[in-house]
Design an enzyme around this catalytic site. Sequence first.
Site, short mmCIF file in Angstrom:
data_model
loop_
_atom_site.label_atom_id
_atom_site.label_comp_id
_atom_site.label_asym_id
_atom_site.label_seq_id
_atom_site.Cartn_x
_atom_site.Cartn_y
_atom_site.Cartn_z
N ASP A 116 23.65 6.94 -78.59
CA ASP A 116 22.29 7.01 -78.05
C ASP A 116 21.32 7.33 -79.18
O ASP A 116 20.85 8.47 -79.34
CB ASP A 116 22.22 8.07 -76.93
N LYS A 136 30.00 3.53 -77.22
CA LYS A 136 29.17 3.07 -76.12
C LYS A 136 27.79 2.69 -76.64
O LYS A 136 27.14 3.47 -77.35
CB LYS A 136 29.02 4.16 -75.05
N ASP A 178 26.82 -0.27 -71.79
CA ASP A 178 26.38 0.50 -70.62
C ASP A 178 24.93 0.15 -70.30
O ASP A 178 24.01 0.86 -70.71
CB ASP A 178 26.56 1.99 -70.96
N LYS A 235 23.96 -0.44 -67.05
CA LYS A 235 23.70 0.10 -65.69
C LYS A 235 22.83 -0.83 -64.85
O LYS A 235 21.74 -0.45 -64.40
CB LYS A 235 23.02 1.46 -65.79
N ASP A 288 20.18 -4.18 -59.23
CA ASP A 288 19.21 -5.17 -58.74
C ASP A 288 19.83 -5.94 -57.57
O ASP A 288 20.92 -5.59 -57.11
CB ASP A 288 18.82 -6.10 -59.91
N THR A 341 25.69 11.79 -63.54
CA THR A 341 26.15 13.17 -63.79
C THR A 341 24.99 14.14 -64.01
O THR A 341 25.21 15.34 -64.13
CB THR A 341 27.07 13.19 -65.03
N ARG A 369 31.50 18.41 -71.67
CA ARG A 369 30.97 19.36 -72.65
C ARG A 369 32.05 20.31 -73.13
O ARG A 369 32.61 21.09 -72.33
CB ARG A 369 29.84 20.20 -72.02
N GLN A 394 22.90 17.45 -68.34
CA GLN A 394 24.06 17.19 -67.48
C GLN A 394 24.20 18.30 -66.44
O GLN A 394 24.01 19.46 -66.75
CB GLN A 394 25.34 17.10 -68.35
N ARG A 443 25.85 13.56 -77.33
CA ARG A 443 25.18 14.59 -78.14
C ARG A 443 26.07 15.67 -78.73
O ARG A 443 25.80 16.09 -79.88
CB ARG A 443 24.01 15.18 -77.33
#
Length: 243
Positions: free
Chosen positions: A16, A37, A64, A66, A69, A128, A190, A199, A220
Amino acid sequence: MGSGESAKQRVIVALDVPDKESAIALVDRLEDVTFFKVGLELFTSTGPKILEILKSKQKRIFLDLKFDDIPNTVAGACRSAARYGVDLLTIHATCGREALKAATEAAHQGAGQVGVKPPKLIAITLLTSISSRQLAFDLKIPLELPEYALEMALMAQESGLDGVVCSPQEVAQLRQTCGDNFLLVCPGVRPTWADIGDQKRSLTPFQAISAGADYLVIGRPITTAADPELAWKRICEELSAIA
Ligand SMILES: O=C(O)c1cc(=O)[nH]c(=O)n1[C@@H]1O[C@H](COP(=O)(O)O)[C@@H](O)[C@H]1O
């Protein structure tokens, strides 16, 4: 996929980050990581270029995006995404049964058109980052959270999907109900030493794999650590007692 693999092959690192350069820097730093990812932030920034780069480095890819629609639109999106030859692809279970079925068929078609292996299509049960309280008060869902997650997973399974994304807190129940051949991928993981951030339904890596997850998605705690390699190694050590 999943339980036959070593502990470290079962951790997917979420890239990310805002651009290709930051993604490549992390991938090169984390040379033992085999599965990455690519999510909304990075794919929106780079487009499919990042997928080619990861493939050229022999990495497995969880794309990913997501999708959420109407049936015709998610089917088209899955057909296109499947042509990239990625390993995992996401859609929201809330698209509904008709859309999930159409998406599954389309993913196979898309992959077939270019002669690549179809991605495992997995549905998001409930993000999550959503708590029981938010499910009831914001989303107005009149079910207990574990029951809602299970219903979404069963709908995905009945619609022919390969698995779901779920929180580690629901994974034991889903494993028991959906069986060993249904892929269960858990973000919201975590280690005890990491910040929980946004989260809400978290467990540690050891707890999540012990409860039945095939794969963990961790971002992260690794990618924003002062020393990402060390964070990765600590997670692998935590998991080494299992596999
Ligand atoms: O589909 C996902 O991967 C996903 C589903 C979900 O319910 N929760 C969730 O956190 N994720 C993703 O998993 C990653 C978790 O990142 P960290 O919270 O930084 O470990 C992010 O890339 C999220 O987009």
